[in-house]
Design a protein around this motif. Structure first.
Motif, PDB file in Angstrom:
ATOM      1  N   MET A 153       0.855  -1.188   0.000  1.00  0.00           N
ATOM      2  CA  MET A 153       0.000   0.000   0.000  1.00  0.00           C
ATOM      3  C   MET A 153       0.888   1.234   0.000  1.00  0.00           C
ATOM      4  SD  MET A 153      -2.715   1.356   2.873  1.00  0.00           S
ATOM      5  CE  MET A 153      -3.984   0.190   2.473  1.00  0.00           C
ATOM      6  N   ALA A 154       0.795   2.033  -1.044  1.00  0.00           N
ATOM      7  CA  ALA A 154       1.601   3.240  -1.144  1.00  0.00           C
ATOM      8  C   ALA A 154       1.112   4.257  -0.128  1.00  0.00           C
ATOM      9  CB  ALA A 154       1.521   3.811  -2.552  1.00  0.00           C
ATOM     10  N   GLY A 155       2.039   4.869   0.617  1.00  0.00           N
ATOM     11  CA  GLY A 155       1.699   5.914   1.568  1.00  0.00           C
ATOM     12  C   GLY A 155       0.843   5.423   2.707  1.00  0.00           C
ATOM     13  N   ALA A 156       1.087   4.207   3.192  1.00  0.00           N
ATOM     14  CA  ALA A 156       0.306   3.666   4.305  1.00  0.00           C
ATOM     15  C   ALA A 156       0.450   4.552   5.534  1.00  0.00           C
ATOM     16  CB  ALA A 156       0.773   2.250   4.618  1.00  0.00           C
ATOM     17  N   LEU A 216      -0.447   5.332   9.845  1.00  0.00           N
ATOM     18  CA  LEU A 216      -0.484   4.621  11.120  1.00  0.00           C
ATOM     19  C   LEU A 216      -1.845   3.948  11.306  1.00  0.00           C
ATOM     20  CD1 LEU A 216       1.787   4.566  13.317  1.00  0.00           C
ATOM     21  CD2 LEU A 216       0.379   6.142  14.632  1.00  0.00           C
ATOM     22  N   LYS A 217      -2.900   4.641  10.903  1.00  0.00           N
ATOM     23  CA  LYS A 217      -4.248   4.096  11.025  1.00  0.00           C
ATOM     24  C   LYS A 217      -4.408   2.827  10.192  1.00  0.00           C
ATOM     25  CE  LYS A 217      -9.075   5.291  10.045  1.00  0.00           C
ATOM     26  NZ  LYS A 217     -10.001   6.323   9.502  1.00  0.00           N
ATOM     27  N   ASP A 218      -3.810   2.795   8.987  1.00  0.00           N
ATOM     28  CA  ASP A 218      -3.897   1.618   8.129  1.00  0.00           C
ATOM     29  C   ASP A 218      -3.225   0.411   8.783  1.00  0.00           C
ATOM     30  OD1 ASP A 218      -5.171   3.134   6.101  1.00  0.00           O
ATOM     31  OD2 ASP A 218      -3.212   3.882   5.439  1.00  0.00           O
ATOM     32  N   VAL A 219      -2.071   0.645   9.395  1.00  0.00           N
ATOM     33  CA  VAL A 219      -1.353  -0.446  10.063  1.00  0.00           C
ATOM     34  C   VAL A 219      -2.173  -0.969  11.234  1.00  0.00           C
ATOM     35  CG1 VAL A 219       0.742  -1.066  11.336  1.00  0.00           C
ATOM     36  CG2 VAL A 219       0.893   0.472   9.374  1.00  0.00           C
ATOM     37  N   GLY A 271      -5.275  -5.161  13.600  1.00  0.00           N
ATOM     38  CA  GLY A 271      -6.361  -5.336  14.554  1.00  0.00           C
ATOM     39  C   GLY A 271      -6.029  -4.816  15.930  1.00  0.00           C
ATOM     40  N   VAL A 272      -5.281  -3.699  15.987  1.00  0.00           N
ATOM     41  CA  VAL A 272      -4.911  -3.106  17.272  1.00  0.00           C
ATOM     42  C   VAL A 272      -5.185  -1.602  17.198  1.00  0.00           C
ATOM     43  CG1 VAL A 272      -3.130  -4.842  17.722  1.00  0.00           C
ATOM     44  CG2 VAL A 272      -2.512  -2.721  16.536  1.00  0.00           C
ATOM     45  N   SER A 273      -4.946  -0.922  18.301  1.00  0.00           N
ATOM     46  CA  SER A 273      -5.166   0.525  18.328  1.00  0.00           C
ATOM     47  C   SER A 273      -3.986   1.264  17.693  1.00  0.00           C
ATOM     48  CB  SER A 273      -5.329   1.006  19.774  1.00  0.00           C
ATOM     49  OG  SER A 273      -4.096   0.868  20.476  1.00  0.00           O
ATOM     50  N   THR A 317       1.635  -9.346  20.248  1.00  0.00           N
ATOM     51  CA  THR A 317       1.056  -8.138  19.652  1.00  0.00           C
ATOM     52  C   THR A 317       2.102  -7.389  18.845  1.00  0.00           C
ATOM     53  OG1 THR A 317      -0.502  -7.939  21.493  1.00  0.00           O
ATOM     54  CG2 THR A 317      -0.146  -5.973  20.137  1.00  0.00           C
ATOM     55  N   ARG A 318       3.293  -7.267  19.404  1.00  0.00           N
ATOM     56  CA  ARG A 318       4.385  -6.585  18.708  1.00  0.00           C
ATOM     57  C   ARG A 318       4.667  -7.250  17.369  1.00  0.00           C
ATOM     58  NH1 ARG A 318       9.920  -6.505  17.974  1.00  0.00           N
ATOM     59  NH2 ARG A 318      10.060  -8.653  18.730  1.00  0.00           N
ATOM     60  N   GLN A 319       4.681  -8.581  17.347  1.00  0.00           N
ATOM     61  CA  GLN A 319       4.971  -9.293  16.111  1.00  0.00           C
ATOM     62  C   GLN A 319       3.867  -9.081  15.077  1.00  0.00           C
ATOM     63  OE1 GLN A 319       8.024 -10.847  15.663  1.00  0.00           O
ATOM     64  NE2 GLN A 319       7.278 -10.656  13.568  1.00  0.00           N
ATOM     65  N   ARG A 320       2.627  -9.018  15.547  1.00  0.00           N
ATOM     66  CA  ARG A 320       1.515  -8.781  14.626  1.00  0.00           C
ATOM     67  C   ARG A 320       1.628  -7.396  13.989  1.00  0.00           C
ATOM     68  NH1 ARG A 320      -2.404 -10.025  17.924  1.00  0.00           N
ATOM     69  NH2 ARG A 320      -3.542  -8.067  18.167  1.00  0.00           N
ATOM     70  N   VAL A 321       2.007  -6.432  14.798  1.00  0.00           N
ATOM     71  CA  VAL A 321       2.171  -5.075  14.275  1.00  0.00           C
ATOM     72  C   VAL A 321       3.339  -5.006  13.298  1.00  0.00           C
ATOM     73  CG1 VAL A 321       2.778  -2.699  14.892  1.00  0.00           C
ATOM     74  CG2 VAL A 321       1.117  -3.970  16.285  1.00  0.00           C
ATOM     75  N   LEU A 322       4.437  -5.653  13.632  1.00  0.00           N
ATOM     76  CA  LEU A 322       5.601  -5.634  12.742  1.00  0.00           C
ATOM     77  C   LEU A 322       5.290  -6.302  11.408  1.00  0.00           C
ATOM     78  CD1 LEU A 322       8.511  -6.419  15.242  1.00  0.00           C
ATOM     79  CD2 LEU A 322       7.911  -4.210  14.218  1.00  0.00           C
ATOM     80  N   ASN A 323       4.498  -7.374  11.454  1.00  0.00           N
ATOM     81  CA  ASN A 323       4.088  -8.029  10.206  1.00  0.00           C
ATOM     82  C   ASN A 323       3.249  -7.080   9.349  1.00  0.00           C
ATOM     83  OD1 ASN A 323       5.386 -10.384  10.940  1.00  0.00           O
ATOM     84  ND2 ASN A 323       3.537 -11.352  11.767  1.00  0.00           N
ATOM     85  N   ALA A 324       2.373  -6.337   9.997  1.00  0.00           N
ATOM     86  CA  ALA A 324       1.537  -5.377   9.261  1.00  0.00           C
ATOM     87  C   ALA A 324       2.384  -4.248   8.683  1.00  0.00           C
ATOM     88  CB  ALA A 324       0.455  -4.822  10.186  1.00  0.00           C
ATOM     89  N   VAL A 325       3.344  -3.795   9.465  1.00  0.00           N
ATOM     90  CA  VAL A 325       4.255  -2.742   8.990  1.00  0.00           C
ATOM     91  C   VAL A 325       4.980  -3.198   7.734  1.00  0.00           C
ATOM     92  CG1 VAL A 325       6.419  -1.530   9.501  1.00  0.00           C
ATOM     93  CG2 VAL A 325       4.580  -1.600  11.213  1.00  0.00           C
TER      94      VAL A 325
END
Length: 335
Positions: A1-4, A6-9, A14-16, A34-42
């Motif tokens: 996703m170009a220009g993702a 913080l809200k998109d991540v 599925g976190v705040s 949770t950290r790993q899920r966020v890093l995967n999304a990033v």
């Protein structure tokens, strides 16, 4: 996703948004799964934090600069690690600058020109003179590190170099050594560290009733292993060589120890050697090196806290000088 964003991540993981912000900024209080899920999304969204947007929104970027003369020097590398650790506790990132001791580069960093987004600067100057520093643009908060004597509007964090050098020299004298040399004297007035440690050395000699023999204090161009080795060789060639040496840095001491062994003599049997800085290699050298240990973590905490207080408070508030502790570490080289 170009220009993702913080809200998109946050939606993808599925976190705040706050949780994503904590993970991106290295906050360790986030659960590992949770950290790993966020890093995967990033990674999947190719998200890149926008420091410029944060700066416009809050007035601060969450980034400070640390500028040192030579990052390759173990002391400055260890100090940088301590500063990063201290900054991380405030969710602040650190931009590392190596000035090479060039006064123009030091002034550029002091004025915040190395990166316009930094909230403030920690500077360990080597050759920047007081008059030039006093004329700097003061819009960027500045905290000075090290032993240079400056009367400028900036907070200053340092250790008592004179007292520390006195303690190291007194330790050698207390061991019964009588011809105590010093490696680290320099003629360049910009090197205040050398001047202050020389003063502490001379004060300890005077206090013990020992006359200063100028032949025991050779000049060195820099605080390197090579310079320490060359100075020690010259000292050993004297008709009456020293039985102990205080080196103004651990690197000088390392070179001095090498010269003693090259000459077929022993440390501490023939020559006791003590250094300064307590860098990691002093623990593992043979013999292990006695040294003066500045409290690098305390120095880093004081500096980071002072800088962040300056960025968050009144930039015109009275400036302070803060002292970090030091201690004498006795190991095999003087035992």
């Amino acid at each position: 996703m170009a220009g993702a964003r913080l809200k998109d991540v946050a939606e993808h993981a599925g976190v705040s948004i706050k949780t994503v912000s904590n993970v991106v900024r290295g906050n360790v209080r986030v659960a590992e799964h949770t950290r790993q899920r966020v890093l995967n999304a990033v990674e999947e969204l190719d998200y890149r934090p926008n420091a410029s947007a944060r700066h416009l929104r809050t007035g601060r970027s969450g980034v400070i600069a640390l500028a040192v003369p030579e990052l390759v020097q173990p002391y400055f590398a260890e100090l940088a690690a301590a500063v990063i650790e201290a900054a991380r506790a405030h969710d602040v990132s650190v931009l590392i600058e190596d000035t090479g001791g060039d006064p123009a580069a030091e002034l550029r960093v002091a004025c915040g020109l190395s990166d316009p987004l930094v909230d403030g600067v920690l500077l360990s100057p080597q050759r920047l003179d007081q008059a030039t520093l006093a004329r700097r643009d003061r819009r960027v908060p500045l905290v000075l590190l090290g032993e240079r004597d400056y009367e400028v509007p900036a907070d200053h964090v340092l250790i008592d170099n004179v007292r520390a050098a006195h303690d190291a020299t007194a330790h050698l004298l207390a061991r019964g050594r009588r011809r105590v040399a010093a490696i680290g004297f320099q003629s360049d007035p910009h090197f205040t560290t050398s001047q202050q440690r020389a003063r502490g050395y001379l004060e300890a000699l005077e206090e013990a009733g020992t006359a200063h023999d100028p032949r025991l204090t050779p000049l060195v161009p820099a605080f390197t292993r090579t310079d320490g080795q060359a100075a020690m060789r010259a000292l050993l060639a004297l008709p009456e060589p020293p039985d102990a040496v205080f080196c103004f840095s651990d690197l000088l001491a390392s070179g001095a120890v090498r010269a003693v062994y090259d000459a077929g003599r022993t440390v501490p049997g023939d020559v006791a050697v003590i250094g300064f800085d307590d860098i990691e290699e002093t623990h593992f050298s043979v013999p292990s090196l006695s040294t003066v240990a500045p409290d690098k973590r305390q120095l880093a905490r004081l500096a980071v806290d002072a800088l962040l207080a300056r960025t968050a408070g009144d930039p015109e508030a009275p400036h302070t000088t803060l002292h970090a502790a030091h201690r004498l570490v006795v190991r095999e080289s003087t035992a």
